[in-house]
Scaffold this active site. Structure first.
Site, PDB file in Angstrom:
ATOM      1  N   HIS B 279     -74.200  17.159   0.605  1.00 16.30           N
ATOM      2  CA  HIS B 279     -75.606  16.644   0.016  1.00 16.30           C
ATOM      3  C   HIS B 279     -75.469  15.281  -0.622  1.00 16.30           C
ATOM      4  O   HIS B 279     -75.981  14.968  -1.728  1.00 16.30           O
ATOM      5  CB  HIS B 279     -76.241  17.672  -0.876  1.00 16.30           C
ATOM      6  CG  HIS B 279     -76.935  18.876  -0.135  1.00 16.30           C
ATOM      7  ND1 HIS B 279     -77.399  19.772  -1.034  1.00 16.30           N
ATOM      8  CD2 HIS B 279     -77.328  18.985   0.967  1.00 16.30           C
ATOM      9  CE1 HIS B 279     -77.995  20.590  -0.306  1.00 16.30           C
ATOM     10  NE2 HIS B 279     -77.955  20.422   0.998  1.00 16.30           N
ATOM     11  N   VAL B 441     -73.489  16.589  -5.786  1.00 15.27           N
ATOM     12  CA  VAL B 441     -73.520  17.637  -6.795  1.00 15.27           C
ATOM     13  C   VAL B 441     -73.450  18.975  -5.962  1.00 15.27           C
ATOM     14  O   VAL B 441     -73.465  20.113  -6.670  1.00 15.27           O
ATOM     15  CB  VAL B 441     -74.544  17.449  -7.872  1.00 15.27           C
ATOM     16  CG1 VAL B 441     -74.008  16.572  -8.681  1.00 15.27           C
ATOM     17  CG2 VAL B 441     -75.879  17.553  -7.399  1.00 15.27           C
ATOM     18  N   HIS B 442     -73.489  19.059  -4.815  1.00 11.22           N
ATOM     19  CA  HIS B 442     -73.595  20.366  -4.009  1.00 11.22           C
ATOM     20  C   HIS B 442     -72.496  20.602  -3.016  1.00 11.22           C
ATOM     21  O   HIS B 442     -72.881  20.671  -1.763  1.00 11.22           O
ATOM     22  CB  HIS B 442     -74.989  20.220  -3.364  1.00 11.22           C
ATOM     23  CG  HIS B 442     -76.019  20.162  -4.387  1.00 11.22           C
ATOM     24  ND1 HIS B 442     -77.477  19.941  -3.996  1.00 11.22           N
ATOM     25  CD2 HIS B 442     -76.281  20.508  -5.773  1.00 11.22           C
ATOM     26  CE1 HIS B 442     -78.145  19.915  -5.001  1.00 11.22           C
ATOM     27  NE2 HIS B 442     -77.525  20.176  -5.827  1.00 11.22           N
ATOM     28  N   PRO B 443     -71.420  20.817  -3.190  1.00 15.15           N
ATOM     29  CA  PRO B 443     -70.476  20.855  -2.020  1.00 15.15           C
ATOM     30  C   PRO B 443     -70.538  22.178  -1.401  1.00 15.15           C
ATOM     31  O   PRO B 443     -71.174  23.177  -2.204  1.00 15.15           O
ATOM     32  CB  PRO B 443     -69.013  21.042  -2.573  1.00 15.15           C
ATOM     33  CG  PRO B 443     -69.195  20.062  -3.894  1.00 15.15           C
ATOM     34  CD  PRO B 443     -70.582  20.446  -4.408  1.00 15.15           C
ATOM     35  N   MET B 444     -70.400  22.557  -0.169  1.00 11.92           N
ATOM     36  CA  MET B 444     -70.773  23.711   0.435  1.00 11.92           C
ATOM     37  C   MET B 444     -69.937  23.763   1.791  1.00 11.92           C
ATOM     38  O   MET B 444     -69.325  22.950   2.333  1.00 11.92           O
ATOM     39  CB  MET B 444     -72.363  23.758   0.868  1.00 11.92           C
ATOM     40  CG  MET B 444     -73.497  23.759   0.023  1.00 11.92           C
ATOM     41  SD  MET B 444     -75.003  23.160   0.719  1.00 11.92           S
ATOM     42  CE  MET B 444     -74.722  21.415   0.762  1.00 11.92           C
TER      43      MET B 444
END
Lengths: 163, 507
Positions: B279, B441-444
């Protein structure tokens, strides 16, 4: 090569004056690195109003001392990256910007030009390195409540007296 | 009971039914659900245990305390800064409490293209409802939309773009605006406030300051975790050896993948660590002729979804929200340095900041560094780069529509715009990694779920394809980007899948 490198390192890291009461307290930086941070902080966080009623200077809020303490808590690889950047800023960047002196011995205007070459360098790594140094300096500067008046920033609510 | 690993004077061995690595959104739910099932369960948390009394609203003190690598974590080429939390409660300590369910279109795609079963919108509904009730999720009232968010609202209204209020998990918010530094007032209904106490009440234990360095296995079964307790400076003080039939990985999409790789688990199709999504986002700054004081109040209460579609391959994959920062963050982002930078900072109270976040399709990877530390490799592909550029242009248009006098994109050199017409003719080639500050801020998506072992790491139950008793319960699970903030999805998937871990732990 090793001996020559050692000699060069010896020459390049001499001639820096840091009072012993300060150098003895350093946690992460060497004396010469502290001097480089002091000079960089004075230019990066330079004031737009140097009158007595203007904002504090980078020295007033001891940006370099803060950076030393902050780096001491960082993981070793990241600390190493910062120290390499400081060495580059002090010894290599001035030459690439057309100076013979070290960064810390240049006049403020020349120091600004050297920092500007890093900020706009064609090397991604150097630009990111400059951004990292800038972030550290501004963390050291804007942590101080005396700087908040410039911004119109009221600061944390914690610790503030009730109205 | 929460024990501090930093106080250990000798090595420790723990024999339990299950061990959970990480105590963020996923780990705290897994811990609670396992404990409520009557199992002996312990969680290991790399960061410290802090309470609201520790959150003093000072950036220079909270950043090193609450963020991985003191806030300096980045991709290996330094192009993208990756902000991830640490501490009991994980990233829920510092996040801005945005609550959105996994979009139906994303769940459909996972089912049809990624062989994920049992996770349709209907099948997940009970988990979402349970989590939203636990966290007291509600829509942010209009009167709590602060001036920075109101800039987005008015800009979207002027342009006729789709926008609306966000939901959050706060109760008793004091509107201090320091959410990203931990909540001093305990208003965040997060993992620390809700899930951890419920887990402890059910008999779970937590060890803080303890970093897992290896998952142990025998004959294709998980047998526990080897970990290191560290002091306040990060130096090791003791070994923590946990023996358990079930291991739940919930150390984030970076930490869990790095730990799996460092443990050299069976991975015949080389899937572990692959599929990293971030993101990625960048900001646009608008200068106004009036006070905005964007640091006060709820940081993010309004969203613009005009350019956001969840269809794979769409050319509308940008989500826009406000993104104001406190002085240190703002100063680092504002272009330039020296006296001119300070002059620009004098407008701090009169600026509004928006961020464009890309629902990315770039596929990066996580590798394991020393001591199972994650190494993030991610190169924004051309289509996502174009989305980021499009998003920044949209932010600029929104700011002008809301009345901005000037818009600055903090590139090198900075791009200064005086009107929307200048946005129309702007060459956006400068919007690229290393060209503008990009953050995540959103590792996935690094230990992806799916029923085909050739293209995933864990099954649709969350259990590893090749290691019985090893489960994943964090954003690593997601086969693709979500396009929305992931916290509710992480909580809900952890809850939805925890019954499988319970069954396995019971033998």
């Amino acid at each position: 090569v090793g001996a020559a490198g050692g000699l060069l390192a010896l020459v390049r890291t001499r001639g820096y004056h840091v009072p012993s009461e300060r150098s003895d307290r350093l946690l992460a930086l060497s004396s010469w690195e502290l001097v480089v941070v002091e000079h960089a902080a004075r230019r990066i966080a330079a004031r737009d109003d140097e009158s007595a009623s203007g904002p504090p200077s980078a020295d007033d809020v001891d940006v370099a001392g803060f950076v030393d303490g902050y780096l001491a808590r960082m993981a070793a690889p990241r600390r190493r990256d910062v120290r390499r950047l400081l060495a580059y800023l002090e010894h290599i960047a001035p030459i690439r910007a057309g100076n013979v002196d070290r960064f810390s011995r240049l006049a403020p205007a020349a120091q600004d030009r050297v920092l500007g070459t890093l900020e706009s360098s064609s090397s991604d790594l150097l630009r990111e390195g400059f951004a990292g140094l800038k972030a550290l300096v501004f963390m050291g500067y804007y942590r101080d409540p005396r700087t908040w008046r410039v911004l119109g920033y009221a600061g944390p609510l914690v610790g503030r007296a009730a109205p | 009971v929460i024990s501090r690993g930093r106080d250990l004077k000798h090595d420790v061995r723990l024999d339990v039914d299950a061990v959970v690595v990480g105590t963020g959104a996923g780990g705290s739910v897994a811990l609670r659900d396992l404990a409520r099932a009557g199992l002996r369960v312990v969680a290991l948390e790399e960061g410290g245990h802090f309470t609201s009394a520790d959150f003093n609203q000072r950036e220079e003190q909270m950043l090193p305390m609450l963020f991985q690598e003191m806030g300096a974590r980045a991709t290996d080429d330094m192009a993208i800064r990756v902000l991830q939390g640490r501490g009991v409660g994980g990233s829920t300590l510092h996040n801005t409490n945005l609550c959105k369910r996994t979009p139906d279109a994303i769940l459909d795609a996972w089912s049809k293209k990624y062989a994920v079963s049992g996770a349709s919108a209907g099948e997940l509904r009970p988990a979402f409802e349970r989590i939203e009730a636990d966290l007291s999720v509600s829509e942010i009232p209009r009167e709590l939309v602060n001036p920075n968010n109101d800039v987005l609202r008015r800009g979207a209204e002027q342009l006729g773009w789709k926008s609306g209020p966000l939901k959050h998990n706060r109760v008793g918010c004091q509107l201090s605006g320091f959410c990203e530094l931990g909540c001093t007032y305990d208003a965040k209904q997060n993992a620390l406030k809700i899930m951890v106490p419920q887990a402890l009440a059910a008999g779970a234990r937590i060890w803080s300051d303890v970093s897992a360095v290896a998952i142990t296995t025998r004959a294709g079964r998980a047998t526990g975790v080897v970990a290191v307790a560290r002091d306040g400076l990060g130096d090791p003080v003791a070994w923590v050896d946990v023996r358990a039939r079930v291991v739940v990985l919930a150390a984030s999409a970076t930490g869990s993948a790095a730990l799996a790789l460092a443990s050299k688990l069976p991975d015949p199709y080389a899937q572990a660590g692959r599929g990293l999504r971030l993101h990625p986002g960048a900001v646009c700054v608008g200068r106004f002729d009036r006070e905005i004081d964007g640091y006060r109040g709820i940081p993010q209460s309004w969203e613009c979804t005009e350019h956001l579609s969840f269809e794979e391959g769409s050319d509308r994959r940008v989500w826009i929200v406000p993104a104001f920062a406190h002085p240190i963050g703002a100063a680092a982002t504002m272009p330039g340095f020296g006296a001119s930078h300070m002059t620009a900072m004098r407008a701090y109270a009169r600026i509004a900041v928006l961020t464009a976040m890309v629902h990315d399709e770039t596929s990066g990877r996580v590798d394991a560094g020393e001591d199972a530390r994650p190494v993030l490799r991610y190169r924004l592909d051309e289509r996502d780069r174009a989305q980021l550029a499009k998003g920044l242009a949209a932010c600029a248009r929104l700011l002008f529509a809301a009345g901005a006098l000037e818009v600055v994109i903090p590139a090198v050199p900075p791009v200064r715009l005086r009107s929307s017409k200048e946005v129309d003719v702007l060459d956006l080639g400068f919007v690229r990694p290393h060209g503008v500050p990009i953050s995540s801020v959103h590792p996935m998506g690094t230990l992806r779920m799916g029923d085909d072992a050739r293209s995933s790491v864990v099954s649709s139950t969350g259990e590893h394809h090749h290691v019985r008793g090893l489960f994943v319960a964090d954003a690593s699970l997601f086969p693709t980007s979500l396009g929305v903030p992931p916290q509710i999805s992480v909580y809900a998937f952890a809850h939805h899948l925890s019954r499988h871990a319970v069954e396995r732990a019971r033998g």
